[in-house]
Motif scaffolding. Sequence first.
Motif, PDB file in Angstrom:
ATOM      1  N   ASP A  16       0.818  -1.206   0.000  1.00  0.00           N
ATOM      2  CA  ASP A  16       0.000   0.000   0.000  1.00  0.00           C
ATOM      3  C   ASP A  16       0.856   1.262   0.000  1.00  0.00           C
ATOM      4  N   ASN A  17       1.983   1.200   0.702  1.00  0.00           N
ATOM      5  CA  ASN A  17       2.907   2.340   0.738  1.00  0.00           C
ATOM      6  C   ASN A  17       4.050   2.190  -0.263  1.00  0.00           C
ATOM      7  N   SER A  18       4.089   1.067  -0.978  1.00  0.00           N
ATOM      8  CA  SER A  18       5.160   0.786  -1.946  1.00  0.00           C
ATOM      9  C   SER A  18       6.541   0.972  -1.329  1.00  0.00           C
ATOM     10  N   THR A  19       6.703   0.413  -0.128  1.00  0.00           N
ATOM     11  CA  THR A  19       8.003   0.429   0.543  1.00  0.00           C
ATOM     12  C   THR A  19       8.504  -0.995   0.714  1.00  0.00           C
ATOM     13  N   LEU A  20       9.822  -1.127   0.705  1.00  0.00           N
ATOM     14  CA  LEU A  20      10.474  -2.419   0.947  1.00  0.00           C
ATOM     15  C   LEU A  20      11.652  -2.179   1.877  1.00  0.00           C
ATOM     16  N   THR A  21      11.760  -3.010   2.921  1.00  0.00           N
ATOM     17  CA  THR A  21      12.855  -2.888   3.876  1.00  0.00           C
ATOM     18  C   THR A  21      13.467  -4.257   4.093  1.00  0.00           C
ATOM     19  N   PHE A  22      14.797  -4.298   4.203  1.00  0.00           N
ATOM     20  CA  PHE A  22      15.484  -5.573   4.373  1.00  0.00           C
ATOM     21  C   PHE A  22      16.839  -5.362   5.036  1.00  0.00           C
ATOM     22  N   LEU A  23      17.409  -6.464   5.495  1.00  0.00           N
ATOM     23  CA  LEU A  23      18.733  -6.481   6.102  1.00  0.00           C
ATOM     24  C   LEU A  23      19.743  -7.073   5.143  1.00  0.00           C
ATOM     25  N   ARG A  24      20.951  -6.525   5.134  1.00  0.00           N
ATOM     26  CA  ARG A  24      22.104  -7.180   4.526  1.00  0.00           C
ATOM     27  C   ARG A  24      23.094  -7.473   5.650  1.00  0.00           C
ATOM     28  N   LYS A  25      23.649  -8.688   5.631  1.00  0.00           N
ATOM     29  CA  LYS A  25      24.459  -9.150   6.763  1.00  0.00           C
ATOM     30  C   LYS A  25      25.769  -9.750   6.287  1.00  0.00           C
ATOM     31  N   GLY A  26      26.826  -9.521   7.101  1.00  0.00           N
ATOM     32  CA  GLY A  26      28.118 -10.141   6.874  1.00  0.00           C
ATOM     33  C   GLY A  26      28.330 -11.315   7.817  1.00  0.00           C
ATOM     34  N   ARG A  27      29.579 -11.712   7.975  1.00  0.00           N
ATOM     35  CA  ARG A  27      29.889 -12.900   8.783  1.00  0.00           C
ATOM     36  C   ARG A  27      29.682 -12.677  10.269  1.00  0.00           C
ATOM     37  N   THR A  28      29.925 -11.464  10.749  1.00  0.00           N
ATOM     38  CA  THR A  28      29.798 -11.199  12.175  1.00  0.00           C
ATOM     39  C   THR A  28      28.485 -10.479  12.462  1.00  0.00           C
ATOM     40  N   ALA A  29      28.070 -10.521  13.712  1.00  0.00           N
ATOM     41  CA  ALA A  29      26.807  -9.895  14.114  1.00  0.00           C
ATOM     42  C   ALA A  29      26.854  -8.381  13.976  1.00  0.00           C
ATOM     43  N   ASP A  30      28.086  -7.810  13.934  1.00  0.00           N
ATOM     44  CA  ASP A  30      28.201  -6.358  13.817  1.00  0.00           C
ATOM     45  C   ASP A  30      28.156  -5.879  12.370  1.00  0.00           C
TER      46      ASP A  30
ATOM     47  N   ASN B 106      11.603   3.618  -0.649  1.00  0.00           N
ATOM     48  CA  ASN B 106      10.266   4.196  -0.814  1.00  0.00           C
ATOM     49  C   ASN B 106      10.050   4.445  -2.304  1.00  0.00           C
ATOM     50  N   PHE B 107       9.158   3.686  -2.920  1.00  0.00           N
ATOM     51  CA  PHE B 107       8.960   3.750  -4.366  1.00  0.00           C
ATOM     52  C   PHE B 107       7.825   4.690  -4.772  1.00  0.00           C
ATOM     53  N   THR B 108       7.435   5.589  -3.883  1.00  0.00           N
ATOM     54  CA  THR B 108       6.409   6.581  -4.215  1.00  0.00           C
ATOM     55  C   THR B 108       6.980   7.984  -4.016  1.00  0.00           C
ATOM     56  N   PRO B 109       6.356   9.003  -4.633  1.00  0.00           N
ATOM     57  CA  PRO B 109       6.781  10.389  -4.410  1.00  0.00           C
ATOM     58  C   PRO B 109       6.194  10.988  -3.136  1.00  0.00           C
ATOM     59  N   VAL B 110       5.665  10.149  -2.251  1.00  0.00           N
ATOM     60  CA  VAL B 110       5.090  10.601  -0.987  1.00  0.00           C
ATOM     61  C   VAL B 110       6.082  10.326   0.138  1.00  0.00           C
ATOM     62  N   PRO B 111       6.626  11.353   0.806  1.00  0.00           N
ATOM     63  CA  PRO B 111       7.522  11.115   1.936  1.00  0.00           C
ATOM     64  C   PRO B 111       6.790  10.383   3.063  1.00  0.00           C
TER      65      PRO B 111
ATOM     66  N   ALA C  77      12.373   8.548   8.715  1.00  0.00           N
ATOM     67  CA  ALA C  77      11.867   9.445   7.687  1.00  0.00           C
ATOM     68  C   ALA C  77      12.340   8.877   6.352  1.00  0.00           C
ATOM     69  N   LEU C  78      11.392   8.435   5.537  1.00  0.00           N
ATOM     70  CA  LEU C  78      11.719   7.900   4.221  1.00  0.00           C
ATOM     71  C   LEU C  78      11.362   8.952   3.173  1.00  0.00           C
ATOM     72  N   PRO C  79      12.354   9.576   2.562  1.00  0.00           N
ATOM     73  CA  PRO C  79      12.074  10.602   1.555  1.00  0.00           C
ATOM     74  C   PRO C  79      11.347  10.025   0.346  1.00  0.00           C
ATOM     75  N   ALA C  80      10.784  10.906  -0.446  1.00  0.00           N
ATOM     76  CA  ALA C  80      10.112  10.500  -1.675  1.00  0.00           C
ATOM     77  C   ALA C  80      11.102   9.838  -2.634  1.00  0.00           C
ATOM     78  N   LEU C  81      10.685   8.716  -3.224  1.00  0.00           N
ATOM     79  CA  LEU C  81      11.468   8.041  -4.264  1.00  0.00           C
ATOM     80  C   LEU C  81      12.929   7.927  -3.851  1.00  0.00           C
ATOM     81  N   SER C  82      13.168   7.169  -2.779  1.00  0.00           N
ATOM     82  CA  SER C  82      14.511   7.158  -2.204  1.00  0.00           C
ATOM     83  C   SER C  82      14.923   5.774  -1.735  1.00  0.00           C
ATOM     84  N   THR C  83      16.244   5.616  -1.610  1.00  0.00           N
ATOM     85  CA  THR C  83      16.845   4.488  -0.912  1.00  0.00           C
ATOM     86  C   THR C  83      17.695   5.028   0.226  1.00  0.00           C
ATOM     87  N   VAL C  84      17.527   4.464   1.417  1.00  0.00           N
ATOM     88  CA  VAL C  84      18.273   4.876   2.606  1.00  0.00           C
ATOM     89  C   VAL C  84      18.995   3.661   3.170  1.00  0.00           C
ATOM     90  N   PHE C  85      20.278   3.816   3.463  1.00  0.00           N
ATOM     91  CA  PHE C  85      21.095   2.767   4.083  1.00  0.00           C
ATOM     92  C   PHE C  85      21.438   3.214   5.501  1.00  0.00           C
TER      93      PHE C  85
END
Length: 241
Positions: A145-159, A167-172, A225-233
Motif C-alpha cells: 500500500d505504501n510501496s516500501t520495501l525494507t530488508f537487512l544485509r548481513k556479513g559474517r559477524t553480528a556487527d 520508498n517507491f512513491t513520491p510521498v515522503p 523518515a523515508l524521503p520521496a522516491l529514495s533508498t536509505v542505508f
Amino acid sequence: TLHYMALDPIHRKYHQNNLTFRMLYAFTENFVLSLSHDEVVHGKGSLLRKMPGDDWQKFANMRLLLGWMYGQPGKKLLFMGGEFGQWSEWYHETSLEWHLAQFAPHAGLQRWTEDLNKLYRAETALHEFDFDPAGFEWIDCQDSDNSTLTFLRKGRTADDVLIVACNFTPVPRMNYRVGAPRGGFWREVLNSDATMYGGGGWGNMGGVEAAPIPFHGRPYSLSLALPALSTVFLKCEGKQR
C-alpha cells in the motif's frame, strides 16, 4: 524490475511482486544484476527516459533504482551512460553524452553511483554473502500500500549488518516504523535524497536511535523518515552487546 520502475508510482502497489519475486530463486545460482547494453538500445530508450514523472522524479527514480540494485544480493552491472543519466539510448557510433555531467542533476546521479560503489566495497554486509541466503533477510516485503520495501544485509559477524529502506512513491513517509535486530544508534550512511545527489535533502538527521519497541518480529524498531522516491542505508554504531 524495469517494468516496475517504468510504472507511474500510483500503480506500483499492484505490482510489488515484480521486485520481490526474485528472492524465491536469488541464491540458486550466482547472479549478476544487469542494467545492461540490451536495455538501452534498439528503440528501448535510456534508463533515465524509462523513469516516470517530471525531470526531478526521473532522476529520483534513477537514484532509487541504483540504490535498490546495490542493496540487493548479487553482483552489479551498469552499462555506459547509466551512471550519470544519459538521455539518449546508447549508440555505437557516438561517444557518451559526457557534457551532461556539467549539469547538477546528472552530476548528482554520478556522485550517487560513485558513493554506492564505495559503500559496496567498504561494507562487507553488502558483498560478503552475495550468493548466500545468510546475507539477506526481509524486514517487510508486504507493505505494498505504501510501496516500501525494507530488508537487512548481513556479513559474517553480528556487527556487520545494514538496514536498507526503499520508498517507491513520491510521498515522503514520516515516522515510518521499521523492525531492527538490535538496539543502539543506527547511522544513516547513504540517502539518495541528499542535496549533494540532487535530492530534496529530506532524511534522518544523521541517524536514528533504536527504541525497545518490538516490530516486524524483531526486538527493536526505528522510526524513520523515508524521503520521496529514495533508498536509505543505515548501519548500527558500536558492538553488539
